[in-house]
Design a protein around this motif. Sequence first.
Motif, PDB file in Angstrom:
ATOM      1  N   THR A  77       0.826  -1.214   0.000  1.00 22.22           N
ATOM      2  CA  THR A  77       0.000   0.000   0.000  1.00 22.22           C
ATOM      3  C   THR A  77       0.851   1.251   0.000  1.00 22.22           C
ATOM      4  N   SER A  78       1.871   1.282   0.837  1.00 26.18           N
ATOM      5  CA  SER A  78       2.745   2.449   0.921  1.00 26.18           C
ATOM      6  C   SER A  78       3.431   2.728  -0.405  1.00 26.18           C
ATOM      7  N   GLN A  79       3.940   1.684  -1.047  1.00 29.38           N
ATOM      8  CA  GLN A  79       4.629   1.884  -2.321  1.00 29.38           C
ATOM      9  C   GLN A  79       3.661   2.266  -3.437  1.00 29.38           C
ATOM     10  N   LEU A  80       2.489   1.660  -3.459  1.00 30.36           N
ATOM     11  CA  LEU A  80       1.486   2.033  -4.464  1.00 30.36           C
ATOM     12  C   LEU A  80       1.118   3.510  -4.342  1.00 30.36           C
ATOM     13  N   ASN A  81       0.872   3.953  -3.129  1.00 33.20           N
ATOM     14  CA  ASN A  81       0.481   5.354  -2.918  1.00 33.20           C
ATOM     15  C   ASN A  81       1.619   6.313  -3.243  1.00 33.20           C
ATOM     16  N   GLU A  82       2.832   5.916  -2.924  1.00 33.43           N
ATOM     17  CA  GLU A  82       3.969   6.782  -3.221  1.00 33.43           C
ATOM     18  C   GLU A  82       4.215   6.870  -4.720  1.00 33.43           C
ATOM     19  N   LEU A  83       4.081   5.742  -5.414  1.00 34.39           N
ATOM     20  CA  LEU A  83       4.239   5.744  -6.869  1.00 34.39           C
ATOM     21  C   LEU A  83       3.142   6.569  -7.528  1.00 34.39           C
ATOM     22  N   PHE A  84       1.911   6.453  -7.015  1.00 31.66           N
ATOM     23  CA  PHE A  84       0.799   7.220  -7.558  1.00 31.66           C
ATOM     24  C   PHE A  84       1.017   8.722  -7.341  1.00 31.66           C
ATOM     25  N   ALA A  85       1.465   9.107  -6.144  1.00 31.37           N
ATOM     26  CA  ALA A  85       1.705  10.523  -5.844  1.00 31.37           C
ATOM     27  C   ALA A  85       2.792  11.086  -6.757  1.00 31.37           C
ATOM     28  N   ASP A  86       3.839  10.303  -6.990  1.00 30.24           N
ATOM     29  CA  ASP A  86       4.913  10.750  -7.877  1.00 30.24           C
ATOM     30  C   ASP A  86       4.410  10.899  -9.311  1.00 30.24           C
ATOM     31  N   PHE A  87       3.565   9.945  -9.747  1.00 30.67           N
ATOM     32  CA  PHE A  87       3.005  10.032 -11.091  1.00 30.67           C
ATOM     33  C   PHE A  87       2.142  11.277 -11.245  1.00 30.67           C
ATOM     34  N   LYS A  88       1.275  11.559 -10.282  1.00 25.78           N
ATOM     35  CA  LYS A  88       0.406  12.737 -10.362  1.00 25.78           C
ATOM     36  C   LYS A  88       1.212  14.032 -10.313  1.00 25.78           C
ATOM     37  N   LEU A 140      -4.853   1.620   3.072  1.00 25.73           N
ATOM     38  CA  LEU A 140      -5.820   2.256   2.186  1.00 25.73           C
ATOM     39  C   LEU A 140      -5.142   2.723   0.908  1.00 25.73           C
ATOM     40  N   ILE A 141      -5.468   2.086  -0.209  1.00 24.05           N
ATOM     41  CA  ILE A 141      -4.968   2.524  -1.514  1.00 24.05           C
ATOM     42  C   ILE A 141      -5.698   3.804  -1.893  1.00 24.05           C
ATOM     43  N   GLU A 142      -4.948   4.843  -2.238  1.00 22.89           N
ATOM     44  CA  GLU A 142      -5.510   6.187  -2.388  1.00 22.89           C
ATOM     45  C   GLU A 142      -5.933   6.538  -3.805  1.00 22.89           C
ATOM     46  N   PHE A 143      -6.124   5.558  -4.645  1.00 21.29           N
ATOM     47  CA  PHE A 143      -6.593   5.830  -6.016  1.00 21.29           C
ATOM     48  C   PHE A 143      -7.477   4.672  -6.449  1.00 21.29           C
ATOM     49  N   ASP A 144      -8.299   4.924  -7.455  1.00 21.16           N
ATOM     50  CA  ASP A 144      -9.204   3.896  -7.955  1.00 21.16           C
ATOM     51  C   ASP A 144      -8.502   2.999  -8.963  1.00 21.16           C
ATOM     52  N   VAL A 145      -8.856   1.735  -8.943  1.00 21.91           N
ATOM     53  CA  VAL A 145      -8.283   0.743  -9.854  1.00 21.91           C
ATOM     54  C   VAL A 145      -9.401   0.187 -10.729  1.00 21.91           C
ATOM     55  N   GLU A 146      -9.168   0.175 -12.027  1.00 18.31           N
ATOM     56  CA  GLU A 146     -10.188  -0.304 -12.960  1.00 18.31           C
ATOM     57  C   GLU A 146     -10.036  -1.788 -13.267  1.00 18.31           C
ATOM     58  N   ASN A 147      -8.778  -2.262 -13.344  1.00 16.06           N
ATOM     59  CA  ASN A 147      -8.527  -3.657 -13.710  1.00 16.06           C
ATOM     60  C   ASN A 147      -7.498  -4.277 -12.782  1.00 16.06           C
ATOM     61  N   LEU A 148      -7.729  -5.529 -12.404  1.00 18.64           N
ATOM     62  CA  LEU A 148      -6.749  -6.309 -11.665  1.00 18.64           C
ATOM     63  C   LEU A 148      -6.399  -7.524 -12.516  1.00 18.64           C
ATOM     64  N   PHE A 149      -5.146  -7.595 -12.957  1.00 20.63           N
ATOM     65  CA  PHE A 149      -4.665  -8.723 -13.742  1.00 20.63           C
ATOM     66  C   PHE A 149      -3.873  -9.643 -12.815  1.00 20.63           C
ATOM     67  N   THR A 150      -4.358 -10.869 -12.642  1.00 22.54           N
ATOM     68  CA  THR A 150      -3.652 -11.824 -11.796  1.00 22.54           C
ATOM     69  C   THR A 150      -3.014 -12.879 -12.693  1.00 22.54           C
ATOM     70  N   ALA A 151      -1.715 -13.106 -12.532  1.00 27.23           N
ATOM     71  CA  ALA A 151      -0.987 -14.065 -13.362  1.00 27.23           C
ATOM     72  C   ALA A 151      -0.369 -15.145 -12.474  1.00 27.23           C
ATOM     73  N   GLY A 152      -0.606 -16.406 -12.807  1.00 27.37           N
ATOM     74  CA  GLY A 152      -0.052 -17.501 -12.024  1.00 27.37           C
ATOM     75  C   GLY A 152      -0.444 -17.422 -10.564  1.00 27.37           C
ATOM     76  N   SER A 153      -1.703 -17.152 -10.303  1.00 27.92           N
ATOM     77  CA  SER A 153      -2.150 -16.816  -8.949  1.00 27.92           C
ATOM     78  C   SER A 153      -2.811 -17.991  -8.224  1.00 27.92           C
ATOM     79  N   PRO A 154      -2.519 -18.163  -6.920  1.00 31.25           N
ATOM     80  CA  PRO A 154      -3.213 -19.164  -6.098  1.00 31.25           C
ATOM     81  C   PRO A 154      -4.457 -18.606  -5.420  1.00 31.25           C
ATOM     82  N   LEU A 155      -4.952 -17.462  -5.883  1.00 33.30           N
ATOM     83  CA  LEU A 155      -6.066 -16.788  -5.224  1.00 33.30           C
ATOM     84  C   LEU A 155      -7.283 -17.688  -5.085  1.00 33.30           C
TER      85      LEU A 155
END
Length: 332
Positions: free
Chosen positions: A148-159, A202-217
């Motif tokens: 979560t921390s890295q996703l939010n930091e990457l998103f903030a840098d992108f914006k 808490l992820i601070e942005f909306d996600v439209e698609n989740l692509f799972t590859a080789g997943s045990p979900l």
Amino acid sequence: SVHGAIGLAPAPERPPLTTSLTTGSASGMPNTLVEGHLPVDHVMFVVHGIGSSEDILTDNIRMLQESYNEISAKIFPDLNFRVEMLVVRWREALTKLDVHQKLKSVVPIAPALSGESNPLRQFMVHRIVDYVYYTHDRYRRHIMRTITSQLNELFADFKHRRPDYRGSMSIFCHSLGAALCYDLLCRKYMDDKTLLAAEGMLIEFDVENLFTAGSPLGTFLHLDPSLALGTDIRTLPFRVYNIFHPNDPIATRLEPYVDLPFVGVHPVLVPYWCNMGVRSSTAQWLGTLWSGSSGKKVVLKSKDANESPNIENESAHEQRNSVCPGGRTTLV
């Protein structure tokens, strides 16, 4: 299954859509950025799976981008769709824990009879142990907070770089990373946001698609109905695309979890773009997973050297090794 063939015609050479690889991100990994004077059409966050070292992940990210550029040029030459790929690396947070060093100390790594280190033991130390962490709530939450921390930091840098961007976001995740991201996204849309923010999940942005590859979900959801708050996947505000290879011992389907009658419905066939579905046998595929410390591959040969692939049973292709230049393209 859905089967088909695509006839490829030579495409004119053109510059890659995304060319800039930079470091210094939240994860410390190279991100794939669209050059500043060009518009961004989509943002895709990439989350790795178990046992991903810095070298392997860096190499695979580069290959992922090279594959994207080649597919764009050869198969979709008229489509100018520029994607930024922003990388999350969560495993490093585990290797810094005191308990990680203690776990390594109790696993025997004695040389094998051949004089080389035992690749199976190495596999356990550097990969399977991540699943052990995942089964313990305290460490699972530590991983989720890191992602979560890295996703939010990457998103903030992108914006900060692209303040006018109004496009959509996707997350592409492999193996265990898929279960973690699915859990986080379900909580984002279904749980108390104030509580999630206080827990650092808490992820601070909306996600439209989740692509799972080789997943045990699919396995995790069956074993623990409370995972991801027991959310009905059909009610989620984002789309889930589950991509897997039928020979992958970790990957599972999601459709039967959603609705049991889907057990009898074959997954859609997605031919691997580089060889359009032609591949080696199961034994050869599994053999490429193992290598000694010398880097020499241990190859398991098929009983029938002329064995042809059983295309009828092939589902979505999550190729670990290909017959074309570029080699491995998955995030391990």
